[in-house]
Design a protein around this motif. Structure first.
Motif, PDB file in Angstrom:
ATOM      1  N   GLU A  54      -6.860  59.729 -55.648  1.00 49.48           N
ATOM      2  CA  GLU A  54      -6.688  58.283 -55.525  1.00 49.48           C
ATOM      3  C   GLU A  54      -7.624  57.721 -54.459  1.00 49.48           C
ATOM      4  N   ALA A  55      -7.755  58.450 -53.369  1.00 54.26           N
ATOM      5  CA  ALA A  55      -8.629  57.989 -52.278  1.00 54.26           C
ATOM      6  C   ALA A  55     -10.065  57.863 -52.779  1.00 54.26           C
ATOM      7  N   ILE A  56     -10.461  58.798 -53.649  1.00 55.10           N
ATOM      8  CA  ILE A  56     -11.808  58.722 -54.245  1.00 55.10           C
ATOM      9  C   ILE A  56     -11.903  57.484 -55.146  1.00 55.10           C
ATOM     10  N   ALA A  57     -10.862  57.291 -55.967  1.00 56.44           N
ATOM     11  CA  ALA A  57     -10.865  56.142 -56.891  1.00 56.44           C
ATOM     12  C   ALA A  57     -10.927  54.825 -56.119  1.00 56.44           C
ATOM     13  N   PHE A  58     -10.412  54.828 -54.901  1.00 60.20           N
ATOM     14  CA  PHE A  58     -10.433  53.599 -54.086  1.00 60.20           C
ATOM     15  C   PHE A  58     -11.632  53.539 -53.150  1.00 60.20           C
ATOM     16  N   GLY A  59     -12.618  54.417 -53.360  1.00 60.74           N
ATOM     17  CA  GLY A  59     -13.889  54.215 -52.662  1.00 60.74           C
ATOM     18  C   GLY A  59     -14.410  55.339 -51.793  1.00 60.74           C
ATOM     19  N   ALA A  60     -13.604  56.373 -51.514  1.00 59.86           N
ATOM     20  CA  ALA A  60     -14.082  57.429 -50.609  1.00 59.86           C
ATOM     21  C   ALA A  60     -15.139  58.292 -51.301  1.00 59.86           C
ATOM     22  N   ASP A  61     -16.159  58.714 -50.545  1.00 54.36           N
ATOM     23  CA  ASP A  61     -17.127  59.676 -51.070  1.00 54.36           C
ATOM     24  C   ASP A  61     -16.586  61.096 -50.923  1.00 54.36           C
TER      25      ASP A  61
END
Lengths: 332, 269
Positions: A54-61
């Motif tokens: 989810e953190a990736i989906a919300f912008g984290a690389d």
């Protein structure tokens, strides 16, 4: 000495990725893009599960996941060991925390351990295009002013007020590209000097304040606990909302602390905030200024709340509220 | 465990309950200017911290040292700590202490705490009523290498440990912490007691101990503005347009009904 680079978000999980963390990722994404650097997210717990994706989906690389049974429950003394190790190993330029129960404790600890001074409760963060330093805007004097701080010491650590930043749109496709890095950090239990004996939930019946589309709040002028249970509750129920309060009712024990809206209570941002007999002290406004529409009912025409409100009625709430509620019943 | 040694950090601030219109920013000096109507007071959360210490002293006995840092600290204001029951009052007072950030302030307080020497509990307000940073308690704990619990509404001390209640968004946690420890106190603990006449008389006779940077082993360059690690670049007051539409009526009740109609018409409800 290695140069500090990138933005690190210290995330939180409350069964799923916490909303504050999606907000931090939204803000962090913008800062990282302005710097042309990476955005990482640190997630700590006993089982992290889908929150990393989810953190990736919300912008984290990149997402660093630190899983350990010892990290099941938030404990400042254990969590800070993880945050300190990751910050020292990855050398971020900027570290973002939420201004939450956890962030309020971990951010100052991390800053003092790393020899820097932080800004808490930031409302706005931008990169100075010339110096590349983080301009940290936060309210001061109980919300009577705002200050912009800049630190040349690295990393630049801040906490961000909940609901002050917006998440970016969730991108499910990005989940496959993101880099999730399971990270092993051994916790030194001899350094854990606090023990949580019990967590007591003081449940508020009905809609949760943070989720309510409409909040009906009462202030010192309610003069006791009764109106919160009767007339304010009736109006809140009618509007499918929740009852809130300014600090005096909470301090006087008229209402549970969980209903306290303000700088040192809950920060809320409903569609409609109805402030009844609330003078509008800056520290209260700090908790509700994110509301889309503020409605004020107060007997003092000079009350500060009218400077914040879009609509208002001057007069005694005892006379205004029953008529207001009855009329709404007809109209809705 | 008789005789708990407690240090309470308390700061003098302009009364935060004063009307917002009396707080004006001097944008040239980047300073908050408050009119003479705004009286200096002890920061409200520091008062709760003092009350927490007094309750422990009521039960177990012990010593309370109130510690304050600033420049031109008003004696009548800060001596309230003595009047309600603190045993000693130490002021870190010097021009050099002016304009500090949380970093330089926490380091100066720790230097003083080390000079005081004996402490089981250090109590602070959860944040000050002026800069609202909420870092000092945790900074002190980090520098001293001792544990800290924040947002505390209740403290009980037993046998080298403290049991405290920490406020969380939907309730509270019961936490046990080893001593010495730092505890930051929140408003739910309850207001500071009133001073008794006897207390006021006794406080009037006592003089605070004043320490300069050199007295706590610090150079002027390490304290106050000179010791800052974060720069204040701008202090400002966002301009607000007064745009409130006041709904009227023949009576208050009619105004209430009119408000309902207006909000419905504006599609707010």
């Amino acid at each position: 000495m290695a140069e500090n680079k990138g933005v690190l978000v210290c995330g939180e999980i409350d069964s799923k990725l916490a909303s504050i963390t999606t907000e931090l990722l939204g803000c962090g994404r913008k800062l990282a893009d302005d710097l042309k650097e990476d955005l990482s997210c640190l997630l700590v717990g006993d089982k992290i599960g889908d929150a990393a994706k989810e953190a990736i989906a919300f912008g984290a690389d990149k997402v660093y996941t630190v899983e350990d049974p010892l990290l099941k429950q938030y404990q400042a003394d254990s969590f800070i060991q993880v945050v300190e190790k990751v910050a020292k190993d990855t050398l971020p330029r900027i570290v973002l925390f939420g201004q939450t129960s956890m962030g309020r404790e971990l951010a100052p600890r991390l800053a003092f351990r790393l020899g820097v001074c932080l800004s808490t409760d930031c409302l706005d963060l931008t990169i100075d295009p010339n110096t590349k330093l983080l301009r940290q805007t936060r309210p001061v004097y109980g919300g009577n002013a705002q200050a912009i701080f800049v630190s040349e010491f690295m990393p630049q650590v801040v906490t961000v007020r909940p609901k002050a930043m917006s998440p970016i749109e969730r991108d499910a496709l990005k989940q496959v590209q993101g880099n999730i890095i399971p990270t092993r950090i051994s916790i030194d239990t001899t350094k854990v000097r606090t023990k949580v004996l019990e967590t007591v939930k003081e449940e508020v019946v009905g809609v949760k304040l943070e989720d309510a589309p409409v909040i009906v709040s009462g202030g010192r002028g309610m003069r006791g606990p009764e109106p919160f249970k009767t007339i304010l509750k009736e109006l809140a129920d009618l509007l499918h909302g929740a009852v809130g309060a300014s600090r005096p009712p909470a301090d006087n024990g008229w209402v549970p602390e969980a209903t306290h809206v303000g700088l040192t209570g809950k920060i809320v941002a409903p569609d409609v905030y109805i402030a009844v007999a609330i003078s509008g002290a800056s520290q209260h406004i700090a908790g509700c200024s994110g509301s889309k529409h503020i409605i004020a009912i107060n007997k003092d025409p000079e009350a500060n709340i009218f400077k914040e409100a879009e609509f208002g009625v001057v007069g005694k709430w005892e006379e205004i509220l029953p008529a207001f509620t009855n009329k709404l019943k007809e109209l809705l | 465990m008789p005789g708990i040694n407690m240090i309470v950090c308390s700061k003098q601030v302009p009364d935060p309950e004063a009307p917002p219109s009396l707080f004006k920013v001097d944008t040239v000096a980047n300073k908050m200017v408050t009119g003479p109507e705004v009286k200096p007071v002890i920061s409200q959360y520091d008062e709760f911290a003092l009350e927490a210490a007094l309750r422990i002293k009521d039960k177990l006995g012990g010593k309370i040292t109130a510690l304050s840092l600033g420049n031109k600290i008003v004696r009548d204001v800060i001596k309230k700590a003595l009047a309600v029951g603190a045993d000693d009052l130490i002021l870190l007072e010097d021009e050099a202490f002016d304009g500090g950030d949380s970093w330089s302030t926490a380091h100066a307080l720790v230097a003083a705490i080390k000079k005081i020497g004996q402490y089981d509990l250090i109590l602070c307000g959860r944040q000050s009523s002026d800069w609202d940073a909420g870092q000092i308690g945790l900074g002190i704990a980090e520098i001293l290498g001792i544990p800290a619990v924040t947002l505390v509404r209740k403290v009980e001390v037993t046998d080298r440990k403290a049991k405290v209640e920490r406020v969380i968004p939907d309730g509270y946690e019961k936490i046990e912490v080893t001593l010495p420890a730092v505890i930051t106190v929140t408003s739910e603990l309850g207001a500071l007691r009133y001073a008794t006449l006897k207390g006021i008389m006794a406080a009037a006779k006592k003089q605070p101990i004043v320490w300069k940077p050199a007295d706590i082993g610090l150079e002027s360059s390490q304290v106050g503005a000179a010791g800052r690690r974060i720069k204040l670049t701008k202090l400002f007051q966002p301009v607000k347009e007064a745009k409130c539409e006041v709904i009227e009526g023949e009576t208050a009740a009619e105004a209430g009904a009119n408000l309902a109609m207006r909000l419905r018409q504006a599609k707010l409800l």
